[in-house]
Motif scaffolding. Structure first.
Motif, short mmCIF file in Angstrom:
data_model
loop_
_atom_site.label_atom_id
_atom_site.label_comp_id
_atom_site.label_asym_id
_atom_site.label_seq_id
_atom_site.Cartn_x
_atom_site.Cartn_y
_atom_site.Cartn_z
N UNK A 141 0.95 -1.05 -0.11
CA UNK A 141 -0.13 0.09 0.10
C UNK A 141 0.88 1.04 0.03
N UNK A 142 0.40 2.38 -0.57
CA UNK A 142 1.26 3.51 -0.80
C UNK A 142 1.42 4.11 0.67
N UNK A 143 0.56 4.32 1.64
CA UNK A 143 0.71 4.79 2.76
C UNK A 143 0.30 4.15 4.07
N UNK A 144 -0.37 3.01 3.87
CA UNK A 144 -0.76 2.36 5.13
C UNK A 144 0.09 0.98 5.52
N UNK A 145 1.02 1.17 6.29
CA UNK A 145 2.14 0.26 6.44
C UNK A 145 1.67 -1.20 6.98
N UNK A 146 0.49 -1.24 7.69
CA UNK A 146 -0.39 -2.31 8.37
C UNK A 146 -0.53 -3.41 7.00
N UNK A 147 -0.19 -3.15 5.89
CA UNK A 147 -0.66 -4.32 4.79
C UNK A 147 0.65 -4.73 4.25
N UNK A 148 1.88 -4.24 4.62
CA UNK A 148 3.54 -4.54 4.07
C UNK A 148 3.92 -5.83 4.79
N UNK A 149 4.50 -6.90 4.29
CA UNK A 149 5.00 -7.72 4.72
C UNK A 149 6.53 -8.04 4.09
N UNK A 150 7.31 -7.48 5.24
CA UNK A 150 8.66 -7.40 4.71
C UNK A 150 9.28 -8.82 4.47
N UNK A 151 9.14 -9.76 5.02
CA UNK A 151 10.11 -10.85 4.59
C UNK A 151 9.70 -11.52 3.38
N UNK A 152 8.37 -11.97 3.23
CA UNK A 152 7.95 -12.36 1.81
C UNK A 152 8.18 -11.40 0.82
N UNK A 153 8.24 -10.13 0.81
CA UNK A 153 8.64 -9.23 -0.18
C UNK A 153 9.91 -9.33 -0.51
N UNK A 154 10.84 -9.49 0.49
CA UNK A 154 12.44 -9.46 0.48
C UNK A 154 12.68 -10.76 -0.39
N UNK A 155 11.81 -12.03 -0.11
CA UNK A 155 12.40 -13.16 -0.80
C UNK A 155 11.90 -13.22 -2.15
N UNK A 156 10.79 -12.30 -2.58
CA UNK A 156 10.44 -12.36 -3.86
C UNK A 156 11.41 -11.51 -4.77
N UNK A 157 11.60 -10.24 -4.12
CA UNK A 157 12.75 -9.39 -4.79
C UNK A 157 14.06 -10.17 -5.02
N UNK A 158 14.40 -10.99 -4.07
CA UNK A 158 15.77 -11.76 -4.36
C UNK A 158 15.68 -12.73 -5.41
N UNK A 159 14.46 -13.55 -5.54
CA UNK A 159 14.26 -14.52 -6.66
C UNK A 159 14.25 -13.85 -7.64
N UNK A 160 13.45 -12.61 -7.86
CA UNK A 160 13.31 -12.09 -9.14
C UNK A 160 14.74 -11.50 -9.65
N UNK A 161 15.36 -10.68 -8.84
CA UNK A 161 16.62 -10.18 -9.23
C UNK A 161 17.70 -11.36 -9.74
N UNK A 162 17.57 -12.51 -9.20
CA UNK A 162 18.32 -13.78 -9.55
C UNK A 162 18.00 -14.14 -10.72
N UNK A 163 16.57 -13.96 -11.32
CA UNK A 163 16.10 -14.45 -12.51
C UNK A 163 16.62 -13.37 -13.51
N UNK A 164 16.63 -12.08 -13.06
CA UNK A 164 16.78 -11.15 -14.23
C UNK A 164 18.57 -11.03 -14.58
N UNK A 165 19.14 -10.78 -13.26
CA UNK A 165 20.67 -10.89 -13.63
C UNK A 165 21.30 -11.97 -13.17
N UNK A 166 21.07 -13.02 -12.42
CA UNK A 166 21.87 -13.79 -11.86
C UNK A 166 22.71 -13.63 -10.59
N UNK A 167 22.04 -12.45 -10.05
CA UNK A 167 22.65 -11.93 -8.68
C UNK A 167 22.41 -12.70 -7.61
#
Length: 409
Positions: free
Chosen positions: A383-409
């Motif tokens: 959400x743009x302003x309401x941080x109650x709906x933000x889940x840090x760890x699941x997002x971090x895991x998805x970001x890491x997997x995505x970057x590995x897909x894009x650039x092999x990092x």
């Protein structure tokens, strides 16, 4: 383990902070400065025709921009809860809930909330439909006039019929503003307002286009933070002067081959409003792995074309053709063009719980963009302003997997 990379902040940010602080300070005393004195105060939506208000010497402030400020200061969740306790649904836009919460509990709000009461409310539905009910609620709270500009949704190109429909509303708005202010519209002043808007827009466009170079001189947080003047100060000389300053700094980075992200390895495009309460932390997950967001659809929404000719007709065209008032095909083509022009390796879409017009068709757009460009896209739910709906760890895991897909990092 991924190599940690530095992020290069802009020196212009300090000047921006001073300018915006001054803007809000003067907003609180708007009736005591300027010529003539006793300037009316308007609360206005971000996609509304601010140049027309400025031509009537009306001082505009933006509740949506204020919602972003509350988000960055991480007070939106508390203010949203205040609004929810008063009967406003959690499913409503977090900007609306934040703003209404700040009215009900100014002691919890940055700067004590926006200056109030407003003399006038001006709402345009070219970006969002929720603003209609939001501003109706504000009109009931403060018992002040509400002017609404209705821009029909554009499934294809702007038709003459649609243009004439919106133009007629602009003409009526002039009549209403003349009645409310006791002043006649000075068309030369309106033309000057539009000219200053055009200058600021052109500079903002040039600044964004510097990011086509590699490494990119700017990253997403830069774009989100430094879009403030094109929204809140559009039509002013302040905005023009500021973007000239910013252009010089960004151009200097390009000449010196200074990237916003040290060791840029991956170039990305962002779609949707910023996650304000994680404006740096979220994007650090990318920048520390050498990924830079070189452009986005959100801050580019204010790269508008103001046609020459009759000022009212020009505004009728421009404010109807705002990109969120356009079809999924238009938005998909916009993303495809950005990926090609900025040589992007992938894109990230913020599925924003609050902004349904922006978010609901993202999956359709994502599939088409990937199919036609061959680059992958990640969807992040927040959400743009309401941080109650933000889940840090699941997002971090998805970001890491995505970057590995894009650039092999």
């Amino acid at each position: 383990m991924a190599e940690k990379r530095k992020y290069l902040p802009l020196a212009s940010t300090k000047h921006l902070e001073k300018m915006m602080t001054r803007h809000y300070a003067l907003s609180r005393y708007h009736r005591l400065w300027g010529k003539p004195l006793k300037r009316p105060l308007a609360w206005i939506t971000s996609g509304a025709p601010v140049e027309l208000l400025r031509a009537f010497n009306i001082h505009p402030v933006y509740p949506e921009n204020y919602g972003a400020i509350c988000g960055t200061r991480r007070v939106s969740a508390k203010l949203c809860q205040v609004a929810e306790a008063a009967g406003y649904s959690q499913d409503l836009c977090s900007y609306a809930r934040t703003h209404i919460g700040s009215i009900l509990r100014p002691d919890l709000a940055p700067m004590g909330g926006l200056p109030k009461p407003p003399d006038l409310l001006v709402c345009c539905n070219n970006i969002c439909g929720t603003v209609l009910k939001w501003y109706e609620a504000l009109a009931r709270i403060f018992q002040v006039p509400l002017l609404v500009l209705d821009t029909p949704y554009l499934p294809a190109r702007l038709t003459d019929h649609t243009k004439e429909y919106v133009l007629a509303q602009f003409e009526q708005m002039v009549v209403d503003l003349e009645r409310l202010t006791g002043r006649r519209l000075n068309r030369r002043e309106l033309a000057e307002q539009l000219a200053r808007s055009s200058q600021a827009i052109a500079l903002w466009k040039e600044i964004r286009e510097f990011c086509k170079t590699s490494p990119s001189p700017l990253n997403a947080p830069d774009l989100f933070i430094h879009m403030a003047p094109i929204v809140t100060l559009r039509g002013t000389q302040q905005a023009v002067d500021y973007y000239r300053r910013l252009k010089e700094e960004v151009n200097r980075r390009v000449r010196q081959r200074q990237g916003a992200v040290d060791g840029e390895k991956i170039r990305l495009v962002w779609d949707n409003i910023a996650i304000w309460y994680r404006i740096f932390g979220f994007f650090k997950m990318f920048s520390e792995r050498g990924a830079c967001f070189v452009t986005d659809t959100y801050s580019g929404g204010w790269v508008m074309e103001l046609p020459s000719g009759d000022p009212l007709e020009s505004m009728a065209i421009t404010y109807t053709e705002i990109f969120l008032n356009r079809s999924p095909d238009f938005r998909a083509e916009q993303m495809i063009n950005l990926i090609k022009e900025y040589n992007a390796d992938g894109f990230v879409m913020h599925s924003n719980r609050s902004c349904k017009p922006y978010s609901l068709i993202q999956e359709v757009i994502r599939r088409r963009v990937t199919r036609e460009t061959g680059v992958p896209g990640l969807v992040v739910e927040a959400d743009m302003a309401d941080e109650r709906v933000y889940a840090e760890e699941p997002i971090r895991n998805r970001v890491q997997a995505f970057l590995e897909t894009v650039g092999g990092i």
